[in-house]
Design a protein around this motif. Structure first.
Motif, mmCIF file in Angstrom:
data_model
loop_
_atom_site.group_PDB
_atom_site.id
_atom_site.type_symbol
_atom_site.label_atom_id
_atom_site.label_comp_id
_atom_site.label_asym_id
_atom_site.label_seq_id
_atom_site.Cartn_x
_atom_site.Cartn_y
_atom_site.Cartn_z
ATOM 1 N N ASP A 1 12.689 -18.032 2.610
ATOM 2 C CA ASP A 1 12.720 -17.645 1.205
ATOM 3 C C ASP A 1 11.934 -16.370 0.926
ATOM 4 N N LEU A 2 11.081 -15.974 1.879
ATOM 5 C CA LEU A 2 10.213 -14.822 1.664
ATOM 6 C C LEU A 2 10.721 -13.617 2.443
ATOM 7 N N SER A 3 10.461 -12.458 1.909
ATOM 8 C CA SER A 3 10.888 -11.201 2.509
ATOM 9 C C SER A 3 10.165 -10.933 3.816
ATOM 10 N N ALA A 4 10.635 -9.940 4.540
ATOM 11 C CA ALA A 4 9.834 -9.361 5.610
ATOM 12 C C ALA A 4 8.586 -8.735 4.985
ATOM 13 N N PRO A 5 7.522 -8.543 5.753
ATOM 14 C CA PRO A 5 6.313 -7.926 5.187
ATOM 15 C C PRO A 5 6.630 -6.607 4.487
ATOM 16 N N VAL A 6 6.128 -6.446 3.282
ATOM 17 C CA VAL A 6 6.363 -5.231 2.507
ATOM 18 C C VAL A 6 5.670 -4.062 3.212
ATOM 19 N N ALA A 7 6.444 -3.023 3.531
ATOM 20 C CA ALA A 7 5.941 -1.953 4.388
ATOM 21 C C ALA A 7 5.934 -0.594 3.713
ATOM 22 N N TYR A 8 6.110 -0.555 2.403
ATOM 23 C CA TYR A 8 6.173 0.719 1.686
ATOM 24 C C TYR A 8 5.226 0.651 0.500
ATOM 25 N N ALA A 9 4.343 1.641 0.396
ATOM 26 C CA ALA A 9 3.254 1.573 -0.571
ATOM 27 C C ALA A 9 3.749 1.475 -2.013
ATOM 28 N N ASP A 10 4.716 2.324 -2.398
ATOM 29 C CA ASP A 10 5.221 2.278 -3.779
ATOM 30 C C ASP A 10 5.866 0.940 -4.094
ATOM 31 N N LEU A 11 6.546 0.378 -3.114
ATOM 32 C CA LEU A 11 7.172 -0.922 -3.332
ATOM 33 C C LEU A 11 6.110 -2.001 -3.499
ATOM 34 N N ALA A 12 5.072 -1.941 -2.685
ATOM 35 C CA ALA A 12 3.979 -2.913 -2.825
ATOM 36 C C ALA A 12 3.334 -2.807 -4.195
ATOM 37 N N ARG A 13 3.106 -1.571 -4.666
ATOM 38 C CA ARG A 13 2.514 -1.402 -5.989
ATOM 39 C C ARG A 13 3.430 -1.961 -7.069
ATOM 40 N N GLY A 14 4.726 -1.709 -6.937
ATOM 41 C CA GLY A 14 5.661 -2.226 -7.926
ATOM 42 C C GLY A 14 5.691 -3.742 -7.969
ATOM 43 N N LEU A 15 5.461 -4.353 -6.817
ATOM 44 C CA LEU A 15 5.444 -5.812 -6.736
ATOM 45 C C LEU A 15 4.079 -6.404 -7.063
ATOM 46 N N GLY A 16 3.052 -5.543 -7.120
ATOM 47 C CA GLY A 16 1.697 -6.027 -7.383
ATOM 48 C C GLY A 16 1.095 -6.780 -6.225
#
Length: 382
Positions: A215-230
């Protein structure tokens, strides 16, 4: 083209602008749409056996065709089929996908099905068969990370060939399929030469993906995407959250197709990010400091032993080509993202290429780095 006409029925629209996201390009001498893998192989085989020029494409999202068009048969791949070949909790799921399946619809199905590994590639236009050719990547993921096999029609050998992931020679925005073109059959065959990447040796028939389940994504590997996801880099989030966050990022950059929005009348990123030897990167930093000021430093990312990658968008912007550069002309940079060369309505291929050439040459003049186009250029050169 009597040999082709006797076995392959033409489609109604042969103006290539009607089939590309940039919406430029003249007619093909003959245009054929195929709906099954057998039709695809037959169409390619018939043209090759007739020793006539052939182009092959699917979604048209990475294609810039000359205003004069091409004196060749062009085959549009519209094959369909998504088949789960195996699935279990330990080894994950193997999914075979026809080359003509729309990519983003497949990503949406993967997210809904709990197939992990392509959620960060949401919103990318085009079809599945093109993704291994370009080794499509975005937001910290590359399609190579989930590809197990690529099944192709080898035009030179006139047989089906299947390549394992290791045999695909994947690298940044590249693969053996992109690097291996069908040679001109006749010495001096200018038409075949002009087709370039539109006339590959290996025509992708389908792609076998291997996904983990969950149910969970692969580890978030992009800084802007991580910020957008909090979340922190490396965190895992619900697959649907990851997809929606990526789509939000892409919409804000004009990278999700939307007919009323001319910022999306493009090929996405027109230039790849430069990968330079570390010594060359040091020279670039010095050059930037000399011409733009010591307070500016180009972005630097690891890119394998002895190399670093920098941002094409940063170089374009700092060379003086900001968002919307070229407006109110018919060809201009996107108002949302400087990497996208866009058709503002009624642009010709010549205008698109002239703007791209101006930007490439301007960046090279200012910073000494020559940008490389990402789209396939047919009948035109930068």
């Amino acid at each position: 083209m009597s040999a082709v006409a006797s076995e392959v029925a033409p489609s109604s629209s042969h103006v290539l602008a009607d089939h590309t996201t940039m919406r430029v390009g003249g007619p093909a001498q003959r245009f054929v749409t195929v709906a099954t893998t057998d039709e695809l192989v037959d169409a390619v085989r018939v043209v090759d056996e007739a020793d006539e020029p052939l182009g092959v494409f699917s979604g048209g999202s990475n294609l810039v065709v000359a205003d004069a068009g091409v004196e060749a048969t062009v085959v549009r791949v519209a094959t369909r089929g998504i088949t789960v070949e195996s699935q279990d909790a330990c080894s994950g799921v193997s999914v075979r996908v026809a080359a003509g399946e729309p990519w983003d619809a497949f990503v949406a199905q993967a997210v809904d099905s709990g197939w992990i590994g392509i959620e960060a590639l949401s919103g990318i236009p085009g079809c599945v068969g093109s993704t291994p050719v370009q080794n499509v990547g975005a937001y910290g993921q590359e399609v190579a990370q989930t590809i197990a096999q690529v099944r192709t029609w080898d035009r030179a050998a006139a047989r089906i060939r299947t390549f394992s992931a290791a045999e695909c020679d994947f690298s940044y925005r590249h693969s053996r399929f992109k690097g291996t073109r069908m040679p001109a059959r006749t010495t001096g065959d200018d038409v075949s030469a002009a087709l370039g990447g539109l006339s590959p040796r290996f025509v992708v028939l389908d792609v076998l993906f291997q996904f983990a389940l969950g149910d969970l994504s692969a580890p978030v590997a992009y800084a802007d995407l991580a910020r957008g996801l909090g979340v922190d880099l490396g965190a895992r989030v619900p697959l649907t959250d990851a997809r929606e966050a990526v789509l939000d990022q892409r919409r804000r950059r004009g990278m999700v197709l939307d007919a009323p929005d001319h910022d999306t009348w493009s090929c996405g990123s027109f230039f790849t990010n430069p990968i330079l030897p570390v010594e060359r990167m040091a020279q670039l930093v010095e050059r930037v400091h000399e011409v733009a000021g010591a307070e500016l430093t180009p972005p630097r990312f690891g890119a394998g032993p002895g190399h670093e990658k920098t941002s094409a968008a940063w170089l374009i912007d700092k060379a003086g080509y900001g968002k919307g550069y070229g407006l109110p002309g018919r060809a201009a940079l996107s108002t949302k993202h400087v990497l996208a060369v866009t058709n503002r309505g009624g642009a010709t291929t010549a205008e698109i290429v002239a703007l791209a050439r101006e930007i490439r040459d301007g960046v090279e003049s200012r910073f000494g780095v020559r940008l490389v186009n990402e789209p396939v250029l047919v009948g035109v050169e930068l």
